[in-house]
Design an enzyme around this catalytic site. Structure first.
Site, PDB file in Angstrom:
ATOM      1  N   GLU A 162      16.543  81.918  57.216  1.00  0.00           N
ATOM      2  CA  GLU A 162      16.441  81.087  58.155  1.00  0.00           C
ATOM      3  C   GLU A 162      14.938  80.593  58.410  1.00  0.00           C
ATOM      4  N   TYR A 164      12.079  82.060  58.755  1.00  0.00           N
ATOM      5  CA  TYR A 164      11.141  82.991  59.650  1.00  0.00           C
ATOM      6  C   TYR A 164      10.005  83.320  58.502  1.00  0.00           C
ATOM      7  N   ARG A 212      18.616  90.313  54.685  1.00  0.00           N
ATOM      8  CA  ARG A 212      19.182  89.054  54.967  1.00  0.00           C
ATOM      9  C   ARG A 212      18.222  88.035  54.168  1.00  0.00           C
ATOM     10  N   HIS A 250      15.675  77.142  59.681  1.00  0.00           N
ATOM     11  CA  HIS A 250      16.026  76.308  60.936  1.00  0.00           C
ATOM     12  C   HIS A 250      15.392  74.876  60.782  1.00  0.00           C
ATOM     13  N   GLN A 337      28.984  75.268  71.069  1.00  0.00           N
ATOM     14  CA  GLN A 337      28.642  74.831  72.465  1.00  0.00           C
ATOM     15  C   GLN A 337      28.404  76.038  73.558  1.00  0.00           C
TER      16      GLN A 337
HETATM   17  P1  FAD Z   1      43.506  68.084  79.260  1.00  0.00           P
HETATM   18  O1  FAD Z   1      43.288  68.718  78.145  1.00  0.00           O
HETATM   19  O2  FAD Z   1      43.394  66.555  79.861  1.00  0.00           O
HETATM   20  O3  FAD Z   1      45.033  68.667  79.877  1.00  0.00           O
HETATM   21  C1  FAD Z   1      45.835  68.032  80.891  1.00  0.00           C
HETATM   22  C2  FAD Z   1      47.089  68.264  80.567  1.00  0.00           C
HETATM   23  O4  FAD Z   1      48.050  68.106  81.896  1.00  0.00           O
HETATM   24  C3  FAD Z   1      47.829  67.206  79.772  1.00  0.00           C
HETATM   25  O5  FAD Z   1      48.430  67.974  78.572  1.00  0.00           O
HETATM   26  C4  FAD Z   1      48.804  66.334  80.386  1.00  0.00           C
HETATM   27  O6  FAD Z   1      49.913  65.905  79.539  1.00  0.00           O
HETATM   28  C5  FAD Z   1      49.224  67.269  81.607  1.00  0.00           C
HETATM   29  N1  FAD Z   1      49.803  66.734  83.015  1.00  0.00           N
HETATM   30  C6  FAD Z   1      49.098  65.673  83.457  1.00  0.00           C
HETATM   31  N2  FAD Z   1      49.798  65.438  84.519  1.00  0.00           N
HETATM   32  C7  FAD Z   1      50.766  65.987  84.434  1.00  0.00           C
HETATM   33  C8  FAD Z   1      52.104  65.992  85.395  1.00  0.00           C
HETATM   34  N3  FAD Z   1      52.407  65.251  86.422  1.00  0.00           N
HETATM   35  N4  FAD Z   1      53.172  66.822  84.816  1.00  0.00           N
HETATM   36  C9  FAD Z   1      53.093  67.469  83.536  1.00  0.00           C
HETATM   37  N5  FAD Z   1      51.940  67.448  82.759  1.00  0.00           N
HETATM   38  C10 FAD Z   1      50.889  66.826  83.226  1.00  0.00           C
HETATM   39  N6  FAD Z   1      35.418  69.286  74.614  1.00  0.00           N
HETATM   40  C11 FAD Z   1      34.555  70.051  74.413  1.00  0.00           C
HETATM   41  O7  FAD Z   1      34.153  70.829  75.037  1.00  0.00           O
HETATM   42  N7  FAD Z   1      34.171  69.945  73.107  1.00  0.00           N
HETATM   43  C12 FAD Z   1      34.566  68.917  72.120  1.00  0.00           C
HETATM   44  O8  FAD Z   1      34.072  68.807  70.874  1.00  0.00           O
HETATM   45  C13 FAD Z   1      35.353  68.000  72.659  1.00  0.00           C
HETATM   46  N8  FAD Z   1      35.954  67.112  71.974  1.00  0.00           N
HETATM   47  C14 FAD Z   1      36.753  66.020  72.339  1.00  0.00           C
HETATM   48  C15 FAD Z   1      37.338  65.300  71.452  1.00  0.00           C
HETATM   49  C16 FAD Z   1      38.052  64.124  72.003  1.00  0.00           C
HETATM   50  C17 FAD Z   1      38.687  63.353  71.251  1.00  0.00           C
HETATM   51  C18 FAD Z   1      38.675  64.368  73.276  1.00  0.00           C
HETATM   52  C19 FAD Z   1      39.549  63.260  73.845  1.00  0.00           C
HETATM   53  C20 FAD Z   1      38.124  65.251  74.137  1.00  0.00           C
HETATM   54  C21 FAD Z   1      37.186  66.196  73.801  1.00  0.00           C
HETATM   55  N9  FAD Z   1      36.828  67.298  74.348  1.00  0.00           N
HETATM   56  C22 FAD Z   1      35.864  68.276  74.071  1.00  0.00           C
HETATM   57  C23 FAD Z   1      37.078  67.290  75.938  1.00  0.00           C
HETATM   58  C24 FAD Z   1      38.005  68.605  76.120  1.00  0.00           C
HETATM   59  O9  FAD Z   1      39.191  68.162  75.310  1.00  0.00           O
HETATM   60  C25 FAD Z   1      38.562  68.508  77.745  1.00  0.00           C
HETATM   61  O10 FAD Z   1      37.466  68.375  78.511  1.00  0.00           O
HETATM   62  C26 FAD Z   1      39.685  69.533  78.142  1.00  0.00           C
HETATM   63  O11 FAD Z   1      40.876  69.137  77.436  1.00  0.00           O
HETATM   64  C27 FAD Z   1      39.945  69.347  79.473  1.00  0.00           C
HETATM   65  O12 FAD Z   1      40.755  70.297  79.766  1.00  0.00           O
HETATM   66  P2  FAD Z   1      41.878  70.196  80.922  1.00  0.00           P
HETATM   67  O13 FAD Z   1      42.858  71.336  80.835  1.00  0.00           O
HETATM   68  O14 FAD Z   1      41.312  69.955  82.162  1.00  0.00           O
HETATM   69  O15 FAD Z   1      42.658  68.757  80.643  1.00  0.00           O
HETATM   70  P1  NAP Z   2      30.517  61.614  78.577  1.00  0.00           P
HETATM   71  O1  NAP Z   2      29.814  62.249  77.699  1.00  0.00           O
HETATM   72  O2  NAP Z   2      30.119  61.362  80.084  1.00  0.00           O
HETATM   73  O3  NAP Z   2      30.062  59.693  78.032  1.00  0.00           O
HETATM   74  C1  NAP Z   2      30.618  58.696  78.758  1.00  0.00           C
HETATM   75  C2  NAP Z   2      29.904  57.408  78.163  1.00  0.00           C
HETATM   76  O4  NAP Z   2      30.404  56.323  78.968  1.00  0.00           O
HETATM   77  C3  NAP Z   2      28.583  57.439  78.329  1.00  0.00           C
HETATM   78  O5  NAP Z   2      27.725  57.120  77.110  1.00  0.00           O
HETATM   79  C4  NAP Z   2      28.047  56.394  79.218  1.00  0.00           C
HETATM   80  O6  NAP Z   2      26.917  55.650  78.794  1.00  0.00           O
HETATM   81  C5  NAP Z   2      29.374  55.471  79.109  1.00  0.00           C
HETATM   82  N1  NAP Z   2      30.032  54.965  80.488  1.00  0.00           N
HETATM   83  C6  NAP Z   2      29.886  55.695  81.709  1.00  0.00           C
HETATM   84  N2  NAP Z   2      30.282  54.911  82.689  1.00  0.00           N
HETATM   85  C7  NAP Z   2      30.562  53.442  81.993  1.00  0.00           C
HETATM   86  C8  NAP Z   2      30.699  52.233  82.385  1.00  0.00           C
HETATM   87  N3  NAP Z   2      31.351  51.984  83.666  1.00  0.00           N
HETATM   88  N4  NAP Z   2      30.518  51.242  81.694  1.00  0.00           N
HETATM   89  C9  NAP Z   2      30.259  51.296  80.517  1.00  0.00           C
HETATM   90  N5  NAP Z   2      30.097  52.641  79.896  1.00  0.00           N
HETATM   91  C10 NAP Z   2      30.121  53.469  80.805  1.00  0.00           C
HETATM   92  O7  NAP Z   2      32.233  61.360  78.354  1.00  0.00           O
HETATM   93  P2  NAP Z   2      33.180  61.342  77.226  1.00  0.00           P
HETATM   94  O8  NAP Z   2      32.573  60.878  75.882  1.00  0.00           O
HETATM   95  O9  NAP Z   2      34.080  60.616  77.615  1.00  0.00           O
HETATM   96  O10 NAP Z   2      33.332  62.865  76.808  1.00  0.00           O
HETATM   97  C11 NAP Z   2      34.184  63.583  77.991  1.00  0.00           C
HETATM   98  C12 NAP Z   2      33.778  65.302  77.966  1.00  0.00           C
HETATM   99  O11 NAP Z   2      33.991  65.861  76.760  1.00  0.00           O
HETATM  100  C13 NAP Z   2      32.302  65.256  78.039  1.00  0.00           C
HETATM  101  O12 NAP Z   2      32.155  66.460  78.938  1.00  0.00           O
HETATM  102  C14 NAP Z   2      31.907  65.802  76.771  1.00  0.00           C
HETATM  103  O13 NAP Z   2      30.690  66.609  76.632  1.00  0.00           O
HETATM  104  C15 NAP Z   2      33.236  66.344  76.168  1.00  0.00           C
HETATM  105  N6  NAP Z   2      33.035  66.242  74.772  1.00  0.00           N
HETATM  106  C16 NAP Z   2      32.526  67.223  73.967  1.00  0.00           C
HETATM  107  C17 NAP Z   2      32.279  66.660  72.633  1.00  0.00           C
HETATM  108  C18 NAP Z   2      31.437  67.672  71.749  1.00  0.00           C
HETATM  109  O14 NAP Z   2      31.362  67.350  70.717  1.00  0.00           O
HETATM  110  N7  NAP Z   2      30.758  68.856  72.348  1.00  0.00           N
HETATM  111  C19 NAP Z   2      33.092  65.742  71.915  1.00  0.00           C
HETATM  112  C20 NAP Z   2      34.074  64.796  72.826  1.00  0.00           C
HETATM  113  C21 NAP Z   2      33.924  65.333  74.215  1.00  0.00           C
HETATM  114  P3  NAP Z   2      26.283  54.839  80.041  1.00  0.00           P
HETATM  115  O15 NAP Z   2      26.696  55.102  81.521  1.00  0.00           O
HETATM  116  O16 NAP Z   2      24.682  55.170  79.562  1.00  0.00           O
HETATM  117  O17 NAP Z   2      26.540  53.567  79.533  1.00  0.00           O
HETATM  118 FE1  SF4 Z   3      30.179  79.579  69.635  1.00  0.00          FE
HETATM  119 FE2  SF4 Z   3      32.550  80.292  70.492  1.00  0.00          FE
HETATM  120 FE3  SF4 Z   3      32.350  77.744  69.727  1.00  0.00          FE
HETATM  121 FE4  SF4 Z   3      32.511  79.741  68.051  1.00  0.00          FE
HETATM  122  S1  SF4 Z   3      33.728  79.067  69.257  1.00  0.00           S
HETATM  123  S2  SF4 Z   3      30.899  78.312  67.912  1.00  0.00           S
HETATM  124  S3  SF4 Z   3      31.292  81.273  69.108  1.00  0.00           S
HETATM  125  S4  SF4 Z   3      31.128  78.823  71.258  1.00  0.00           S
END
Ligand code: FAD
Ligand code: NAP
Ligand code: SF4
Length: 671
Positions: A162, A164, A212, A250, A337
């Site tokens: 890494e 070091y 390592r 790193h 994360q």
């Molecule tokens: P959701 O995952 O939104 O689940 C809510 C569920 O409630 C849904 O399945 C919906 O169908 C159900 N529901 C809602 N209303 C009703 C109702 N009235 N009756 C029955 N069912 C209902 N997060 C990360 O940490 N790392 C990532 O890399 C990451 N990548 C992402 C990439 C993408 C493309 C997207 C879209 C999201 C990503 N996220 C990521 C965000 C992450 O998926 C969300 O933060 C997370 O899923 C939120 O979990 P939740 O359980 O609160 O809601």
């Molecule tokens: P986000 O990270 O909060 O980004 C939202 C984006 O929308 C920002 O770039 C913001 O930039 C823009 N925005 C917000 N309000 C706006 C407005 N009114 N008009 C135009 N632009 C606007 O949210 P997200 O991308 O939807 O992701 C949702 C959650 O999922 C986040 O918590 C994220 O961390 C998680 N997630 C994580 C990963 C991962 O790889 N770790 C991947 C996907 C999602 P400006 O306001 O500067 O324009």
């Molecule tokens: Fe780290 Fe858990 Fe994500 Fe694996 S799943 S990379 S151990 S946070």
């Protein structure tokens, strides 16, 4: 099924239960009360892993990663660590301590190195060690090993990868000395060899020394293949028991462990070492499931498998493999994360898919004495997490979702190239929720009426995407990210993405791959080609210098945001990978813009210099964050029973799956 993986390994003076090593991770518990570290390792020893290695402990005052970082340099340190080794041995495990000298890769004004050459990613320039100080640092390693033995450890791991200090001595990149510790490779190699020889002399023959070794430096002026092979042979002669794999400094600009890296992407490098030594060699990096690990051993690429993060995700990884319960493994999805992002953010580690990791003494689930009927609305990460823990505690849980499958937004995320691992989390919850007798009610949109017969209700209904108040937002060329990622609507060749958060970046990633046969994450060959990794290792450090035919996007894509900061995705340790990959594919990243509006010809914006531009695009895709979906809150509250709101439904801004799963588990611990 997993015969090689589970085969004991006789080291002559001791036998390991199986071929699985839990690799070193700095969790942040190293600097806390030893009882917490003891509980962390004891839990994993109960899960039957063959050998565990601690996070790095410094071998001298100058070796620390930062002032105050854990060290093993005195009898008092040894006494403190007794708590850890006793707990592990009581649980039937074996444990080695990693001995680390950070050299120039540290946050330490008193840092030292082979030469006074600053690391490009650390803030201070190291002081060059004098020849006498080199001797002292080597003795530091040997003394630390002796203290480790006194503390009851079964062995040590010498951190020789890494980037070091040992790598700094080994390479032209870090070592410009002209004395007996620099110049030719033979002289540069003396430092690590002396470290091993003096450790062996101090601890005797019946003590494990893992080394390592950097099999592939992935930095300019790193080691050549010939040098690496020679070092391996000499390390064996010097007294090493096991060679473990390290990939990339790193300082490297190539991803080595993030989820975009294909499983087992570097075992070909380990194999080359295995072919020239007779001691066991362990493969590592992006191995997270038993089938892949077994294949690596069956192919003869390695004798052992070292995995670190998979043991944060699931302490019972080995036990479940042994008991043919592979479907019950909570798989590490490589997101970084809650582990590396925390470590590099100065926070204690945990795990996105397992919030109990590194919180073994704090987040405890006990069986309930008051069984309740609980309805959970929403089977996304928050709802799944709550339901599993609540059911394990003895509650009767019914899990509703309007979708036909559980997983929520993870079903969308798993389609993004490089995020395929997210399907493992859904598989895990599916298996476990069924095993714990959770009643699935899928394909049903819930209303308050459906929830009348329950004692308590959990709303985990997720989010609703934001629609910004942008002139022309209702133009037919405007789409939401769900239109693209969930509903598969056709997207044109020229695209503007409004919003550069995680979802904006993921949508761009998806669109650069859409219609392209192979993504860098699907094959090891393509991954190496995309990132310019020289598998022949003809070039120093194993980097090809130029990107060999990087896959070009089939679309012209621009990601925009209003904030002036760089667009990179949210991860502290992964944002740079997204940025580098998107830029390599010609995606434009524009920060600090003002949106003027959408019109027939495209998206009109103002850039920070005040100039107006028209982006001539076929589609504008809105990825502008979300707000909580609380449609049911009022009607369910009116039922007059306890209502809990978790996940995106609780707080959508900055809500990610780590927080959603954590909230679900923590609520279930007390409900
Ligand atoms: P959701 O995952 O939104 O689940 C809510 C569920 O409630 C849904 O399945 C919906 O169908 C159900 N529901 C809602 N209303 C009703 C109702 N009235 N009756 C029955 N069912 C209902 N997060 C990360 O940490 N790392 C990532 O890399 C990451 N990548 C992402 C990439 C993408 C493309 C997207 C879209 C999201 C990503 N996220 C990521 C965000 C992450 O998926 C969300 O933060 C997370 O899923 C939120 O979990 P939740 O359980 O609160 O809601
Ligand atoms: P986000 O990270 O909060 O980004 C939202 C984006 O929308 C920002 O770039 C913001 O930039 C823009 N925005 C917000 N309000 C706006 C407005 N009114 N008009 C135009 N632009 C606007 O949210 P997200 O991308 O939807 O992701 C949702 C959650 O999922 C986040 O918590 C994220 O961390 C998680 N997630 C994580 C990963 C991962 O790889 N770790 C991947 C996907 C999602 P400006 O306001 O500067 O324009
Ligand atoms: Fe780290 Fe858990 Fe994500 Fe694996 S799943 S990379 S151990 S946070």
């Amino acid at each position: 099924m997993h015969t090689k993986l589970l085969e004991p390994l006789n080291l002559g003076f001791t036998t390991l239960k199986n071929r699985v090593i839990m690799g070193s991770m700095h969790t942040g518990l190293e600097e806390e009360a030893p009882e917490k570290l003891a509980a962390f390792f004891a839990r994993r020893a109960q899960g039957d892993v063959g050998l565990m290695i601690t996070g790095g402990f410094a071998t001298s005052e100058t070796a620390v990663l930062w002032p105050g970082a854990g060290r093993m340099t005195s009898e008092q340190d040894a006494a403190r660590h007794r708590t850890v080794t006793d707990a592990v041995h009581a649980a039937g495990g074996k444990i080695a301590i990693q001995l680390l000298h950070a050299g120039r890769q540290a946050y330490n004004v008193n840092m030292v190195s082979a030469s006074a050459k600053q690391s490009p990613i650390f803030p201070f320039t190291p002081r060059e060690l004098t020849a006498a100080e080199v001797e002292q640092e080597i003795d530091g390693f040997a003394n630390s090993a002796a203290f480790a033995k006194m503390a009851g450890y079964d062995g040590v791991e010498v951190m020789g990868s890494e980037g070091y200090l040992l790598n700094q001595f080994l390479t032209e990149r870090g070592n410009e000395r002209t004395d007996e510790w620099g110049g030719s490779f033979e002289k540069r190699m003396r430092f690590p060899l002396e470290v091993v020889r003096r450790i062996r002399a101090k601890v005797g023959p019946e003590f494990i020394i893992v080394y390592r070794m950097s099999m592939l430096d992935l930095v300019p002026d790193g080691q050549t293949l010939e040098e690496t092979l020679l070092l391996a042979r000499e390390l064996e002669k010097a007294g090493v028991t096991i060679l473990n794999t390290g990939i990339g400094w790193h300082e490297a600009k190539i991803p080595t462990i993030a989820t975009q890296v294909p499983r087992g992407a570097f075992t070909w490098a380990t194999r080359k070492i295995k072919e020239v030594v007779s001691i066991p060699v362990a493969a590592s990096n992006r191995l997270n499931m038993p089938g892949d690990a077994e294949r690596v051993l069956q192919n003869g690429d390695a004798d052992m498998i070292a995995m670190a993060r998979p043991f944060l995700a699931d302490p019972d990884w080995v036990l479940k493999t042994k008991e043919s319960r592979v479907d019950e493994i909570n798989t590490c999805i490589g997101c970084n994360q809650a582990c590396l992002d925390h470590t590099f953010g100065g926070k204690r580690c945990s795990c996105l898919v397992n919030p109990q990791a590194c919180h073994e003494t704090e987040l405890i689930f006990v069986k309930t004495t008051a069984k309740k009927k609980v309805a959970v609305v929403g089977a996304g990460p928050a709802g799944m997490s709550f339901s599993l823990t609540a059911a394990q505690r003895g509650h009767a849980v019914t899990l509703f979702d309007e979708a036909k499958e559980i997983g929520g937004q993870f079903n969308i995320a798993k389609q993004v190239p490089g995020k395929e691992e997210f399907h493992e989390t859904i598989r895990y919850f599916n298996t476990m929720l069924k095993k714990e007798g959770v009643n699935f009610q899928l394909g049903k949109r819930v209303s308050a009426d459906d929830l009348k017969d329950f004692d308590e209700v959990v709303l985990a209904t997720g989010i609703i995407p934001n629609v910004p108040s942008l002139p022309g937002v209702d133009h037919p060329k405007v789409m939401g990210y769900l239109d693209v990622l969930k509903h598969g609507k056709p997207v044109g060749q020229r695209v503007a993405i409004v919003g550069g958060g995680g979802i904006g970046v993921d949508t761009a990633e998806f669109l650069t791959h859409h219609g392209v046969e192979q993504s860098p994450s699907t094959s090891i060959e393509d991954f190496c080609e995309f990132w310019g990794i020289d598998r022949e290792q003809k070039a120093r450090g194993g980097i090809a210098g130029v990107k060999a035919n990087p896959e070009k996007a089939t679309r012209q894509i621009t990601i925009l945001q209003r904030k002036p900061k760089k667009i990179a995705g949210p991860g502290k340790t992964t944002g740079w990978i997204h940025r580098a990959a998107l830029e390599a594919k010609g995606v434009r990243l524009l920060s600090g813009v003002e949106y003027i509006g959408v019109e027939d010809a495209g998206l009109r914006i103002r850039t920070p210099d005040g100039a107006e531009h028209l982006l001539e695009v076929d589609n504008v895709i809105v990825c502008a964050g979300q707000h909580p979906n609380r449609e049911l809150e009022e009607s369910v509250t009116a039922l007059g029973k306890p209502v809990h709101i978790i996940g995106g439904a609780f707080k959508a801004a900055e809500l990610d799956a780590k927080e959603a799963i954590n909230q679900g588990a923590r609520l279930a611990a007390v409900v």
